[in-house]
Design a protein around this motif. Structure first.
Motif, PDB file in Angstrom:
ATOM      1  N   GLU A  14       0.851  -1.172   0.000  1.00  0.00           N
ATOM      2  CA  GLU A  14       0.000   0.000   0.000  1.00  0.00           C
ATOM      3  C   GLU A  14       0.890   1.226   0.000  1.00  0.00           C
ATOM      4  OE1 GLU A  14      -3.022   1.974   3.145  1.00  0.00           O
ATOM      5  OE2 GLU A  14      -3.396  -0.112   2.631  1.00  0.00           O
ATOM      6  N   GLU A  15       0.597   2.149  -0.865  1.00  0.00           N
ATOM      7  CA  GLU A  15       1.428   3.342  -0.997  1.00  0.00           C
ATOM      8  C   GLU A  15       0.586   4.569  -0.678  1.00  0.00           C
ATOM      9  OE1 GLU A  15       4.641   4.701  -4.230  1.00  0.00           O
ATOM     10  OE2 GLU A  15       2.644   4.418  -5.038  1.00  0.00           O
ATOM     11  N   VAL A  16       1.113   5.440   0.145  1.00  0.00           N
ATOM     12  CA  VAL A  16       0.450   6.690   0.474  1.00  0.00           C
ATOM     13  C   VAL A  16       1.108   7.795  -0.347  1.00  0.00           C
ATOM     14  CG1 VAL A  16      -0.034   8.367   2.295  1.00  0.00           C
ATOM     15  CG2 VAL A  16      -0.081   5.926   2.816  1.00  0.00           C
ATOM     16  N   VAL A  17       0.300   8.582  -1.030  1.00  0.00           N
ATOM     17  CA  VAL A  17       0.817   9.695  -1.806  1.00  0.00           C
ATOM     18  C   VAL A  17       0.219  10.991  -1.269  1.00  0.00           C
ATOM     19  CG1 VAL A  17       1.170   8.337  -3.903  1.00  0.00           C
ATOM     20  CG2 VAL A  17      -0.992   9.515  -3.554  1.00  0.00           C
ATOM     21  N   VAL A  18       0.919  12.071  -1.476  1.00  0.00           N
ATOM     22  CA  VAL A  18       0.449  13.379  -1.039  1.00  0.00           C
ATOM     23  C   VAL A  18       0.240  14.237  -2.272  1.00  0.00           C
ATOM     24  CG1 VAL A  18       1.025  15.447   0.275  1.00  0.00           C
ATOM     25  CG2 VAL A  18       1.696  13.194   1.138  1.00  0.00           C
ATOM     26  N   VAL A  19      -0.938  14.821  -2.383  1.00  0.00           N
ATOM     27  CA  VAL A  19      -1.246  15.710  -3.492  1.00  0.00           C
ATOM     28  C   VAL A  19      -1.246  17.128  -2.939  1.00  0.00           C
ATOM     29  CG1 VAL A  19      -2.963  16.361  -5.227  1.00  0.00           C
ATOM     30  CG2 VAL A  19      -2.632  13.949  -4.617  1.00  0.00           C
ATOM     31  N   LEU A  20      -0.406  17.973  -3.508  1.00  0.00           N
ATOM     32  CA  LEU A  20      -0.254  19.343  -3.045  1.00  0.00           C
ATOM     33  C   LEU A  20      -0.751  20.280  -4.137  1.00  0.00           C
ATOM     34  CD1 LEU A  20       0.953  21.258  -0.881  1.00  0.00           C
ATOM     35  CD2 LEU A  20       3.126  21.065  -2.096  1.00  0.00           C
ATOM     36  N   THR A  21      -1.725  21.122  -3.801  1.00  0.00           N
ATOM     37  CA  THR A  21      -2.262  22.071  -4.765  1.00  0.00           C
ATOM     38  C   THR A  21      -1.724  23.446  -4.428  1.00  0.00           C
ATOM     39  OG1 THR A  21      -4.273  20.750  -4.947  1.00  0.00           O
ATOM     40  CG2 THR A  21      -4.374  23.011  -5.767  1.00  0.00           C
ATOM     41  N   LEU A  22      -1.050  24.065  -5.413  1.00  0.00           N
ATOM     42  CA  LEU A  22      -0.426  25.367  -5.205  1.00  0.00           C
ATOM     43  C   LEU A  22      -0.826  26.329  -6.312  1.00  0.00           C
ATOM     44  CD1 LEU A  22       3.224  24.120  -4.587  1.00  0.00           C
ATOM     45  CD2 LEU A  22       1.604  24.806  -2.836  1.00  0.00           C
ATOM     46  N   THR A  23      -0.830  27.614  -5.977  1.00  0.00           N
ATOM     47  CA  THR A  23      -0.962  28.610  -7.027  1.00  0.00           C
ATOM     48  C   THR A  23       0.376  28.675  -7.749  1.00  0.00           C
ATOM     49  OG1 THR A  23      -0.174  30.448  -5.683  1.00  0.00           O
ATOM     50  CG2 THR A  23      -2.561  29.977  -5.626  1.00  0.00           C
ATOM     51  N   GLU A  24       0.428  29.328  -8.885  1.00  0.00           N
ATOM     52  CA  GLU A  24       1.680  29.441  -9.623  1.00  0.00           C
ATOM     53  C   GLU A  24       2.733  30.179  -8.795  1.00  0.00           C
ATOM     54  OE1 GLU A  24       3.291  30.690 -14.054  1.00  0.00           O
ATOM     55  OE2 GLU A  24       1.195  31.020 -13.531  1.00  0.00           O
ATOM     56  N   ASP A  25       2.325  31.235  -8.080  1.00  0.00           N
ATOM     57  CA  ASP A  25       3.273  31.972  -7.231  1.00  0.00           C
ATOM     58  C   ASP A  25       3.805  31.087  -6.105  1.00  0.00           C
ATOM     59  OD1 ASP A  25       3.035  34.258  -8.743  1.00  0.00           O
ATOM     60  OD2 ASP A  25       1.484  35.160  -7.454  1.00  0.00           O
ATOM     61  N   GLU A  26       2.931  30.302  -5.488  1.00  0.00           N
ATOM     62  CA  GLU A  26       3.364  29.399  -4.416  1.00  0.00           C
ATOM     63  C   GLU A  26       4.325  28.344  -4.952  1.00  0.00           C
ATOM     64  OE1 GLU A  26      -0.681  29.594  -1.655  1.00  0.00           O
ATOM     65  OE2 GLU A  26      -0.548  28.161  -3.317  1.00  0.00           O
ATOM     66  N   ALA A  27       4.037  27.819  -6.141  1.00  0.00           N
ATOM     67  CA  ALA A  27       4.925  26.823  -6.747  1.00  0.00           C
ATOM     68  C   ALA A  27       6.293  27.432  -7.049  1.00  0.00           C
ATOM     69  CB  ALA A  27       4.301  26.253  -8.019  1.00  0.00           C
ATOM     70  N   ASP A  28       6.317  28.680  -7.535  1.00  0.00           N
ATOM     71  CA  ASP A  28       7.586  29.360  -7.795  1.00  0.00           C
ATOM     72  C   ASP A  28       8.389  29.531  -6.510  1.00  0.00           C
ATOM     73  OD1 ASP A  28       6.986  29.527 -10.480  1.00  0.00           O
ATOM     74  OD2 ASP A  28       6.298  31.619 -10.385  1.00  0.00           O
ATOM     75  N   GLU A  29       7.715  29.907  -5.426  1.00  0.00           N
ATOM     76  CA  GLU A  29       8.397  30.087  -4.138  1.00  0.00           C
ATOM     77  C   GLU A  29       8.938  28.750  -3.628  1.00  0.00           C
ATOM     78  OE1 GLU A  29      10.019  32.106  -0.993  1.00  0.00           O
ATOM     79  OE2 GLU A  29       9.048  32.960  -2.763  1.00  0.00           O
ATOM     80  N   LEU A  30       8.140  27.691  -3.733  1.00  0.00           N
ATOM     81  CA  LEU A  30       8.597  26.369  -3.302  1.00  0.00           C
ATOM     82  C   LEU A  30       9.782  25.914  -4.157  1.00  0.00           C
ATOM     83  CD1 LEU A  30       8.266  23.951  -1.451  1.00  0.00           C
ATOM     84  CD2 LEU A  30       6.555  23.048  -3.040  1.00  0.00           C
ATOM     85  N   HIS A  31       9.752  26.205  -5.444  1.00  0.00           N
ATOM     86  CA  HIS A  31      10.868  25.870  -6.339  1.00  0.00           C
ATOM     87  C   HIS A  31      12.156  26.542  -5.854  1.00  0.00           C
ATOM     88  CE1 HIS A  31      13.402  26.243  -9.943  1.00  0.00           C
ATOM     89  NE2 HIS A  31      12.914  25.049 -10.252  1.00  0.00           N
ATOM     90  N   THR A  32      12.054  27.793  -5.425  1.00  0.00           N
ATOM     91  CA  THR A  32      13.221  28.524  -4.918  1.00  0.00           C
ATOM     92  C   THR A  32      13.762  27.869  -3.651  1.00  0.00           C
ATOM     93  OG1 THR A  32      12.368  30.579  -5.835  1.00  0.00           O
ATOM     94  CG2 THR A  32      14.036  30.775  -4.112  1.00  0.00           C
ATOM     95  N   VAL A  33      12.876  27.494  -2.743  1.00  0.00           N
ATOM     96  CA  VAL A  33      13.285  26.869  -1.479  1.00  0.00           C
ATOM     97  C   VAL A  33      13.917  25.501  -1.733  1.00  0.00           C
ATOM     98  CG1 VAL A  33      12.441  25.909   0.698  1.00  0.00           C
ATOM     99  CG2 VAL A  33      11.585  28.114  -0.105  1.00  0.00           C
ATOM    100  N   VAL A  34      13.273  24.689  -2.547  1.00  0.00           N
ATOM    101  CA  VAL A  34      13.791  23.351  -2.841  1.00  0.00           C
ATOM    102  C   VAL A  34      15.115  23.442  -3.590  1.00  0.00           C
ATOM    103  CG1 VAL A  34      13.355  21.235  -4.144  1.00  0.00           C
ATOM    104  CG2 VAL A  34      11.534  22.247  -2.790  1.00  0.00           C
ATOM    105  N   GLY A  35      15.227  24.385  -4.504  1.00  0.00           N
ATOM    106  CA  GLY A  35      16.458  24.552  -5.262  1.00  0.00           C
ATOM    107  C   GLY A  35      17.644  24.922  -4.396  1.00  0.00           C
ATOM    108  N   ALA A  36      17.402  25.589  -3.261  1.00  0.00           N
ATOM    109  CA  ALA A  36      18.478  25.997  -2.359  1.00  0.00           C
ATOM    110  C   ALA A  36      18.843  24.891  -1.364  1.00  0.00           C
ATOM    111  CB  ALA A  36      18.066  27.255  -1.590  1.00  0.00           C
ATOM    112  N   ALA A  37      18.045  23.824  -1.304  1.00  0.00           N
ATOM    113  CA  ALA A  37      18.281  22.745  -0.337  1.00  0.00           C
ATOM    114  C   ALA A  37      19.349  21.778  -0.851  1.00  0.00           C
ATOM    115  CB  ALA A  37      16.980  21.989  -0.076  1.00  0.00           C
ATOM    116  N   ASP A  38      19.795  20.883   0.046  1.00  0.00           N
ATOM    117  CA  ASP A  38      20.752  19.852  -0.347  1.00  0.00           C
ATOM    118  C   ASP A  38      20.165  19.000  -1.470  1.00  0.00           C
ATOM    119  OD1 ASP A  38      22.618  20.628   1.490  1.00  0.00           O
ATOM    120  OD2 ASP A  38      21.934  19.246   3.041  1.00  0.00           O
ATOM    121  N   GLY A  39      21.000  18.505  -2.346  1.00  0.00           N
ATOM    122  CA  GLY A  39      20.556  17.768  -3.530  1.00  0.00           C
ATOM    123  C   GLY A  39      20.312  16.295  -3.303  1.00  0.00           C
ATOM    124  N   THR A  40      19.506  15.933  -2.310  1.00  0.00           N
ATOM    125  CA  THR A  40      19.160  14.527  -2.135  1.00  0.00           C
ATOM    126  C   THR A  40      18.306  14.080  -3.317  1.00  0.00           C
ATOM    127  OG1 THR A  40      17.114  14.995  -0.934  1.00  0.00           O
ATOM    128  CG2 THR A  40      19.149  14.792   0.379  1.00  0.00           C
TER     129      THR A  40
END
Length: 134
Positions: A14-40
């Protein structure tokens, strides 16, 4: 005297998945945060998803995939040159265009590996692969 018996076991995962709904601005901000994190590996996959938003993939593909002249079957086990077992999933990696898979361990208590290897990576580093038929 030692005795061994081979058994076939069926496991339901059984696999649990998470669906995240973001506005385009929120997705851009998350992209910036994730891009600055360690590259796991997980962070890299999240970053890729944020760079290439689109409709969810629908799995309506054939049961096989051809790579470098060899036909591989989704869900089948393959043995690599180090006698490890690899299973291919029906998800295509955006970077190299081959299916994603994971290493499987035959011990009943072993946790299967993550779906983080591509067929190209495994064939290139641990190939050729041989389908396990029995």
């Amino acid at each position: 005297m030692a005795h061994a018996q081979y058994e076939t076991r069926t496991r339901t995962v059984e696999e649990v998945v998470v669906v995240l709904t973001l506005t385009e601005d929120e997705a851009d901000e998350l992209h910036t945060v994730v891009g600055a994190a360690d590259g796991t590996r997980a962070m890299v996959r999240i970053l890729r998803a944020l760079e290439k938003p689109g409709a969810p993939e629908v799995e309506t593909w054939a049961d096989t995939f051809e790579y470098s002249g060899v036909t591989y079957e989704y869900g089948a086990l393959y043995r690599d040159i180090e006698d490890d077992f690899f299973e291919i999933r029906r998800v295509i990696d955006a970077d190299d265009g081959t299916p994603v898979g994971r290493y499987r361990y035959l011990k009943p208590t072993a946790d299967p590996g993550d779906w983080t290897w591509t067929l190209a990576e495994v064939v290139g580093s641990h190939g050729p692969l041989t389908k396990v038929t029995a």
